[in-house]
Design an enzyme around this catalytic site. Structure first.
Site, PDB file in Angstrom:
ATOM      1  N   ALA A 184       0.836  -1.205  -0.045  1.00  8.56           N
ATOM      2  CA  ALA A 184       0.100  -0.070  -0.030  1.00  8.56           C
ATOM      3  C   ALA A 184       0.830   1.171   0.061  1.00  8.56           C
ATOM      4  CB  ALA A 184      -0.846  -0.172   1.369  1.00  8.56           C
ATOM      5  N   GLY A 205       0.584  -4.834   1.041  1.00  7.59           N
ATOM      6  CA  GLY A 205      -0.519  -5.118   0.003  1.00  7.59           C
ATOM      7  C   GLY A 205      -0.181  -5.511  -1.270  1.00  7.59           C
ATOM      8  N   GLU A 250      -0.873  -9.105  -0.520  1.00  7.47           N
ATOM      9  CA  GLU A 250      -2.217  -9.268  -0.234  1.00  7.47           C
ATOM     10  C   GLU A 250      -3.240  -9.440  -1.473  1.00  7.47           C
ATOM     11  OE1 GLU A 250      -1.620  -6.129   2.763  1.00  7.47           O
ATOM     12  OE2 GLU A 250      -2.868  -7.414   4.100  1.00  7.47           O
ATOM     13  N   GLU A 291       4.718  -5.207   7.321  1.00  5.18           N
ATOM     14  CA  GLU A 291       4.067  -3.975   7.945  1.00  5.18           C
ATOM     15  C   GLU A 291       4.542  -3.671   9.424  1.00  5.18           C
ATOM     16  OE1 GLU A 291       2.420  -6.293   6.202  1.00  5.18           O
ATOM     17  OE2 GLU A 291       0.787  -5.326   4.782  1.00  5.18           O
TER      18      GLU A 291
HETATM   19  N1  CAA Z   1       4.828   3.326  -0.602  1.00  2.00           N
HETATM   20  C1  CAA Z   1       5.010   4.278  -1.238  1.00  2.00           C
HETATM   21  N2  CAA Z   1       6.029   4.217  -1.968  1.00  2.00           N
HETATM   22  C2  CAA Z   1       6.767   3.418  -2.218  1.00  2.00           C
HETATM   23  C3  CAA Z   1       6.406   2.132  -1.598  1.00  2.00           C
HETATM   24  C4  CAA Z   1       5.455   1.953  -0.867  1.00  2.00           C
HETATM   25  N3  CAA Z   1       4.807   0.756  -0.414  1.00  2.00           N
HETATM   26  N4  CAA Z   1       7.683   1.366  -1.801  1.00  2.00           N
HETATM   27  C5  CAA Z   1       8.709   1.756  -2.519  1.00  2.00           C
HETATM   28  N5  CAA Z   1       7.941   2.981  -2.646  1.00  2.00           N
HETATM   29  C6  CAA Z   1       8.860   4.105  -3.418  1.00  2.00           C
HETATM   30  C7  CAA Z   1       9.968   4.641  -2.673  1.00  2.00           C
HETATM   31  O1  CAA Z   1       9.616   5.526  -1.823  1.00  2.00           O
HETATM   32  C8  CAA Z   1      10.820   5.149  -3.878  1.00  2.00           C
HETATM   33  O2  CAA Z   1      10.383   6.469  -4.032  1.00  2.00           O
HETATM   34  P1  CAA Z   1      11.550   7.532  -4.385  1.00  2.00           P
HETATM   35  O3  CAA Z   1      12.596   7.259  -5.384  1.00  2.00           O
HETATM   36  O4  CAA Z   1      10.455   8.867  -4.415  1.00  2.00           O
HETATM   37  O5  CAA Z   1      12.363   7.690  -2.812  1.00  2.00           O
HETATM   38  C9  CAA Z   1      10.543   4.211  -4.963  1.00  2.00           C
HETATM   39  O6  CAA Z   1       9.436   3.552  -4.643  1.00  2.00           O
HETATM   40  C10 CAA Z   1      11.652   3.282  -5.035  1.00  2.00           C
HETATM   41  O7  CAA Z   1      11.822   2.474  -3.880  1.00  2.00           O
HETATM   42  P2  CAA Z   1      13.060   2.133  -3.210  1.00  2.00           P
HETATM   43  O8  CAA Z   1      14.354   3.288  -3.792  1.00  2.00           O
HETATM   44  O9  CAA Z   1      12.840   1.874  -1.701  1.00  2.00           O
HETATM   45  O10 CAA Z   1      13.727   0.808  -3.889  1.00  2.00           O
HETATM   46  P3  CAA Z   1      14.549  -0.415  -3.460  1.00  2.00           P
HETATM   47  O11 CAA Z   1      15.200  -1.441  -4.572  1.00  2.00           O
HETATM   48  O12 CAA Z   1      15.901   0.291  -2.634  1.00  2.00           O
HETATM   49  O13 CAA Z   1      13.867  -1.094  -2.247  1.00  2.00           O
HETATM   50  C11 CAA Z   1      11.894  -2.374  -1.429  1.00  2.00           C
HETATM   51  C12 CAA Z   1      12.700  -1.743  -2.824  1.00  2.00           C
HETATM   52  C13 CAA Z   1      12.804  -3.051  -0.506  1.00  2.00           C
HETATM   53  C14 CAA Z   1      10.608  -3.071  -1.852  1.00  2.00           C
HETATM   54  C15 CAA Z   1      11.496  -1.090  -0.702  1.00  2.00           C
HETATM   55  O14 CAA Z   1      11.122   0.227  -1.606  1.00  2.00           O
HETATM   56  C16 CAA Z   1      10.680  -1.108   0.354  1.00  2.00           C
HETATM   57  O15 CAA Z   1      10.857  -1.673   1.563  1.00  2.00           O
HETATM   58  N6  CAA Z   1       9.425  -0.907   0.381  1.00  2.00           N
HETATM   59  C17 CAA Z   1       8.305  -0.670   1.133  1.00  2.00           C
HETATM   60  C18 CAA Z   1       7.656  -2.099   1.555  1.00  2.00           C
HETATM   61  C19 CAA Z   1       6.692  -1.953   2.554  1.00  2.00           C
HETATM   62  O16 CAA Z   1       7.010  -1.703   3.657  1.00  2.00           O
HETATM   63  N7  CAA Z   1       5.296  -2.465   2.206  1.00  2.00           N
HETATM   64  C20 CAA Z   1       4.469  -2.502   2.990  1.00  2.00           C
HETATM   65  C21 CAA Z   1       3.551  -1.058   3.026  1.00  2.00           C
HETATM   66  S1  CAA Z   1       2.205  -1.023   4.052  1.00  2.00           S
HETATM   67  C22 CAA Z   1       0.965  -1.732   3.655  1.00  2.00           C
HETATM   68  O17 CAA Z   1       1.086  -2.493   2.625  1.00  2.00           O
HETATM   69  C23 CAA Z   1      -0.203  -1.946   4.537  1.00  2.00           C
HETATM   70  C24 CAA Z   1      -1.204  -3.161   4.196  1.00  2.00           C
HETATM   71  O18 CAA Z   1      -1.250  -4.001   4.798  1.00  2.00           O
HETATM   72  C25 CAA Z   1      -2.084  -2.786   2.956  1.00  2.00           C
END
Ligand code: CAA
Length: 258
Positions: free
Chosen positions: A66, A109, A112, A132
């Site tokens: 998400a 998400g 999910e 999360e």
């Molecule tokens: N939401 C918003 N933006 C996101 C995102 C997310 N879930 N995941 C990645 N992005 C964005 C980053 O912020 C980044 O944007 P900027 O270039 O503007 O900084 C861009 O995508 C590229 O991401 P990274 O630079 O982090 O890429 P990476 O290759 O270094 O890492 C990754 C990849 C390990 C997937 C890392 O992006 C990450 O950990 N993302 C978040 C994963 C996460 O925590 N997901 C759960 C979200 S909460 C949720 O989903 C709640 C639910 O139950 C529904």
């Protein structure tokens, strides 16, 4: 066909291919993506020419979760009043079969949504996770429930509590994904599988989906009665007559969807 900003939708014969397309955010699922997916799945369900769908992302990310930036400043009252994430139930209300073709990250998400599909075909680089907890929250789109149903308490609990990612091979062993294929062949394999499903009788496809899903909601005895009644019901269809006649005549069935 409708124009979308965050997804691409194309029809390949009887298969609808929906591609998440927010590459800069690794396909993070914001409200606008959700609204577009709701519209695309509703259009797929309503179109008699379409029999199966495939949802996919990019080679790097199916979806990284998400949209954290969209959620970060929300308060309880806003989340509760808007029933944030409840819209996903419109996606899971899709009656026709659909497959998630997952390459790269399927986190939060993203994992999910993949689990909302009827089944997952994974590229060998797929990484599933519910991280999360690292953000101070929990899954919110069904992950704690669907993951536990799919792989059991031990692994689901470990994944939710540590946020660790599970690779494709382990995901297949654990029962999260139906099949792992080389990532370069993922889309072809998923489309080929969708074509196979699309070649079946549409009523039987919906009935098979409904009854397997009923196994998650009903006790065994009740589920078996539900299965039998749907089986009986199909004997009121032209497709049952056609399917059985085609077998006896050693020819290909011509489905009518009625
Ligand atoms: N939401 C918003 N933006 C996101 C995102 C997310 N879930 N995941 C990645 N992005 C964005 C980053 O912020 C980044 O944007 P900027 O270039 O503007 O900084 C861009 O995508 C590229 O991401 P990274 O630079 O982090 O890429 P990476 O290759 O270094 O890492 C990754 C990849 C390990 C997937 C890392 O992006 C990450 O950990 N993302 C978040 C994963 C996460 O925590 N997901 C759960 C979200 S909460 C949720 O989903 C709640 C639910 O139950 C529904």
């Amino acid at each position: 066909m409708a124009e979308y900003e965050n997804i691409l939708v194309e029809q390949r014969r009887a298969v609808t291919l929906i591609t998440l397309n927010r590459p800069k955010a690794l396909n993070a699922l914001n409200t606008s993506v959700l609204q577009e997916l709701i519209a695309a799945f509703a259009a797929f369900d309503a179109d008699d020419s379409q029999r199966c769908a495939v949802l996919t992302g990019s080679e790097k990310a199916f979806a990284a979760g998400a949209d954290i930036k969209e959620m970060q400043d929300q308060g309880f009252a806003q989340m509760y009043a808007s029933n944030f994430f409840a819209g996903w139930e419109k996606v899971t209300a899709t009656r026709k079969p659909w497959i998630a073709a997952v390459a790269g990250y399927a986190l939060g998400g993203g994992c999910e949504v993949a689990m909302m599909a009827d089944f997952i075909i994974a590229g060998d680089n797929a990484q599933f996770g519910q991280p999360e907890i690292k953000l101070g929250v929990t899954p919110g789109m069904g992950g704690s429930q669907r993951l536990t149903h799919a792989i059991g308490k031990a692994k689901a609990m470990e994944m939710c509590l540590t946020g660790r990612m599970m690779g494709a091979e382990e995901a297949e062993r654990a029962g999260l994904v139906a099949r792992v294929v080389p990532v370069t062949e993922l889309l072809d394999e998923a489309l080929k599988t969708a074509e196979t499903i699309a070649s079946m009788g549409p009523l039987a496809a919906i009935a098979n989906k409904e009854m397997v899903n009923a196994a998650f909601e009903m006790g065994l005895a009740q589920g078996i009665v539900f299965e039998r009644r749907l089986f009986h019901g199909l004997f009121g269809s032209e497709d049952q007559k056609e399917g059985m006649a085609a077998f006896v005549d050693k020819r290909k069935a011509e489905w009518k969807g009625r």
